[in-house]
Design a protein around this motif. Structure first.
Motif, PDB file in Angstrom:
ATOM      1  N   UNK A 321      -3.524  -3.626 -24.355  1.00  0.00           N
ATOM      2  CA  UNK A 321      -3.060  -2.296 -23.943  1.00  0.00           C
ATOM      3  C   UNK A 321      -4.242  -1.493 -23.402  1.00  0.00           C
ATOM      4  N   UNK A 322      -5.392  -1.616 -24.049  1.00  0.00           N
ATOM      5  CA  UNK A 322      -6.595  -0.946 -23.560  1.00  0.00           C
ATOM      6  C   UNK A 322      -6.994  -1.408 -22.172  1.00  0.00           C
ATOM      7  N   UNK A 323      -6.899  -2.711 -21.922  1.00  0.00           N
ATOM      8  CA  UNK A 323      -7.229  -3.223 -20.580  1.00  0.00           C
ATOM      9  C   UNK A 323      -6.289  -2.643 -19.525  1.00  0.00           C
ATOM     10  N   UNK A 328      -5.380   1.347 -15.068  1.00  0.00           N
ATOM     11  CA  UNK A 328      -4.862   2.599 -14.524  1.00  0.00           C
ATOM     12  C   UNK A 328      -5.966   3.620 -14.292  1.00  0.00           C
ATOM     13  N   UNK A 329      -6.903   3.710 -15.229  1.00  0.00           N
ATOM     14  CA  UNK A 329      -8.020   4.651 -15.073  1.00  0.00           C
ATOM     15  C   UNK A 329      -8.877   4.295 -13.868  1.00  0.00           C
ATOM     16  N   UNK A 330      -9.036   3.005 -13.581  1.00  0.00           N
ATOM     17  CA  UNK A 330      -9.862   2.600 -12.432  1.00  0.00           C
ATOM     18  C   UNK A 330      -9.248   3.057 -11.117  1.00  0.00           C
ATOM     19  N   UNK A 331      -7.920   3.080 -11.051  1.00  0.00           N
ATOM     20  CA  UNK A 331      -7.260   3.571  -9.836  1.00  0.00           C
ATOM     21  C   UNK A 331      -7.572   5.056  -9.651  1.00  0.00           C
ATOM     22  N   UNK A 356     -12.807   0.544 -26.011  1.00  0.00           N
ATOM     23  CA  UNK A 356     -13.788  -0.480 -25.606  1.00  0.00           C
ATOM     24  C   UNK A 356     -13.281  -1.361 -24.465  1.00  0.00           C
ATOM     25  N   UNK A 357     -12.053  -1.877 -24.584  1.00  0.00           N
ATOM     26  CA  UNK A 357     -11.503  -2.708 -23.508  1.00  0.00           C
ATOM     27  C   UNK A 357     -11.206  -1.873 -22.270  1.00  0.00           C
ATOM     28  N   UNK A 358     -10.728  -0.658 -22.465  1.00  0.00           N
ATOM     29  CA  UNK A 358     -10.400   0.201 -21.322  1.00  0.00           C
ATOM     30  C   UNK A 358     -11.642   0.541 -20.520  1.00  0.00           C
ATOM     31  N   UNK A 359     -12.738   0.848 -21.195  1.00  0.00           N
ATOM     32  CA  UNK A 359     -13.978   1.178 -20.482  1.00  0.00           C
ATOM     33  C   UNK A 359     -14.523  -0.020 -19.716  1.00  0.00           C
ATOM     34  N   UNK A 360     -14.448  -1.193 -20.318  1.00  0.00           N
ATOM     35  CA  UNK A 360     -14.911  -2.394 -19.622  1.00  0.00           C
ATOM     36  C   UNK A 360     -14.072  -2.645 -18.373  1.00  0.00           C
TER      37      UNK A 360
END
Length: 406
Positions: A321-323, A328-331, A356-360
């Protein structure tokens, strides 16, 4: 300055005074305690104009004097701070399992925060309007009982909101073509103050800009976590609305055409895998054994407890879910290059395991090195951020220099 709509440009002496009044209020808000001389020196307004405006604002109790200070060259000066004690503004939000109302004064002090359990996703719009009106009337009664005048009321909705305050679509609520602002005004009748509707994400980012960890930022995004996923965007200090007010629908970007079905009718939307109902369904498959979930807080508590106990399936699910959240954040980072993206609602609650996964993923998918300097953080505001932003937005007329009626 917080603004729901574009402010009129000064066209005559009256408009110039309104604009100058707004300049004085903004300076005091940002630099209080400050003197009349400080305001004149910093803003470029002449001393006579500042003196006249301050006298007017003192008379209307939007400013107050706090005494003298001698910590300066020359004579001691009388210092000014925001007052606004005779006034209040209200914000409400529709959540996954509750309604929230917040009241603030023009100084930004929170006067009340009330929550009422309410199964919004399974209620029809008429029931929701009745519940909102009941909660609003209670809050109005409380602040008016304190001798305050209500300046305005803004309601945040997890869905599309057009420029008239209608909701063309809120898929998480099952709404289509709901004239919410008109219905609220009709139910509340002659209020004497403005009643407006906006997206919960837009209101949340206004709360972030005023009260959050990135207060004062001009390029900022708040991603809501709840029954849906939306993005409130500040670009160059102004709220990004789009041509018809529909900007910010991050949750319905398709990340995987073969992904899970979304309440909007499509497949693979970000919300279909990261909105609160989807997170609970994925991590707690037994949650719906006794019927649809109508109270999400206990389920979130179960997920947090499982994550702390390092249950492998829950940790793996949260990382995935974090990934997706990071995708979405990268867009957003590629399109807007904000200073920061802050996540609220259940994303903030689950941030230790999601981020952690979302930031990566954000760094890996953003073209500019190190995501163009964009930070991804959990909101430091509580889950009432959209309601707090709604109350802040309801102050827009005063902050734009218009005096309260009466």
């Amino acid at each position: 300055m917080i603004s729901i709509h574009n402010e009129p440009q000064p066209t005559d002496l009256g408009d110039v005074r309104v604009a100058n009044r707004a300049v004085v209020l903004r300076h005091v808000r940002l630099h209080a305690p400050c003197s009349r001389a400080d305001i004149a020196a910093t803003t470029g307004l002449n001393k006579a104009t500042v003196s006249s405006l301050v006298t007017e604002l003192l008379d209307r109790r939007l400013l107050r004097e706090t005494g003298l200070t001698g910590n300066r060259v020359g004579r001691p000066a009388t210092m000014l701070v925001l007052d606004g004690s005779p006034y209040a503004a209200l914000g409400l939000q529709i959540g996954a399992d509750d309604l929230v109302v917040v009241a603030v004064d023009p100084g930004g002090n929170r006067l009340l925060t009330w929550r009422r359990a309410f199964p919004a996703p399974t209620a029809d719009p008429a029931d929701t309007v009745r519940a909102l009106v009941t909660l609003a009337r209670r809050a109005i009664g409380r602040v008016t009982g304190q001798g305050r005048t209500v300046l305005g009321l803004t309601v945040g909705v997890p869905g599309l909101v057009d420029t008239a305050g209608a909701v063309p679509l809120a898929s998480g609520l099952g709404w289509r073509d709901v004239p919410l602002a008109a219905d609220l005004r009709a139910a509340l009748r002659e209020t004497g103050f403005t009643v407006t509707v906006d997206t919960d994400a837009n209101l949340a980012v206004l709360a972030e800009q005023r009260h959050g960890a990135y207060a004062g930022a001009t390029d900022l995004v708040h991603v809501t976590g709840g029954v849906s996923v939306g993005a409130g965007v500040l670009a160059g200090g102004r709220l990004l609305r789009g041509g018809r007010g529909h900007a910010g629908e991050l949750g319905h970007l398709c990340l995987d055409p073969a992904g899970p079905p979304c309440p909007c009718g499509r497949r693979g939307c970000l919300a279909a895998s990261t909105a609160l109902p989807a997170v609970v369904a994925r991590l707690l498959p037994d949650a719906t054994h006794d019927g649809p979930v109508t109270d999400y807080l206990p389920e979130l508590d179960r997920i947090v407890a499982s994550a702390r106990q390092e249950e492998p399936a829950v940790l793996a699910g949260l990382a995935e879910i974090g990934r997706q959240l990071g995708h979405g954040a990268s867009i957003l980072a590629n399109l807007l290059n904000p200073e920061a993206i802050v996540v609220g609602g259940h994303f903030a609650t689950l941030a230790p395991w999601l981020l952690p996964a979302a930031r990566a993923e954000l760094v890996a998918r953003t073209l500019a090195p190190q995501a163009g300097g964009c930070r991804l953080d959990a909101s430091t505001l509580d889950s009432a951020a959209p309601a707090l932003g709604g109350a802040t937005a309801a102050l827009a007329t005063i902050e734009a220099g218009r005096l309260p009626v009466g």
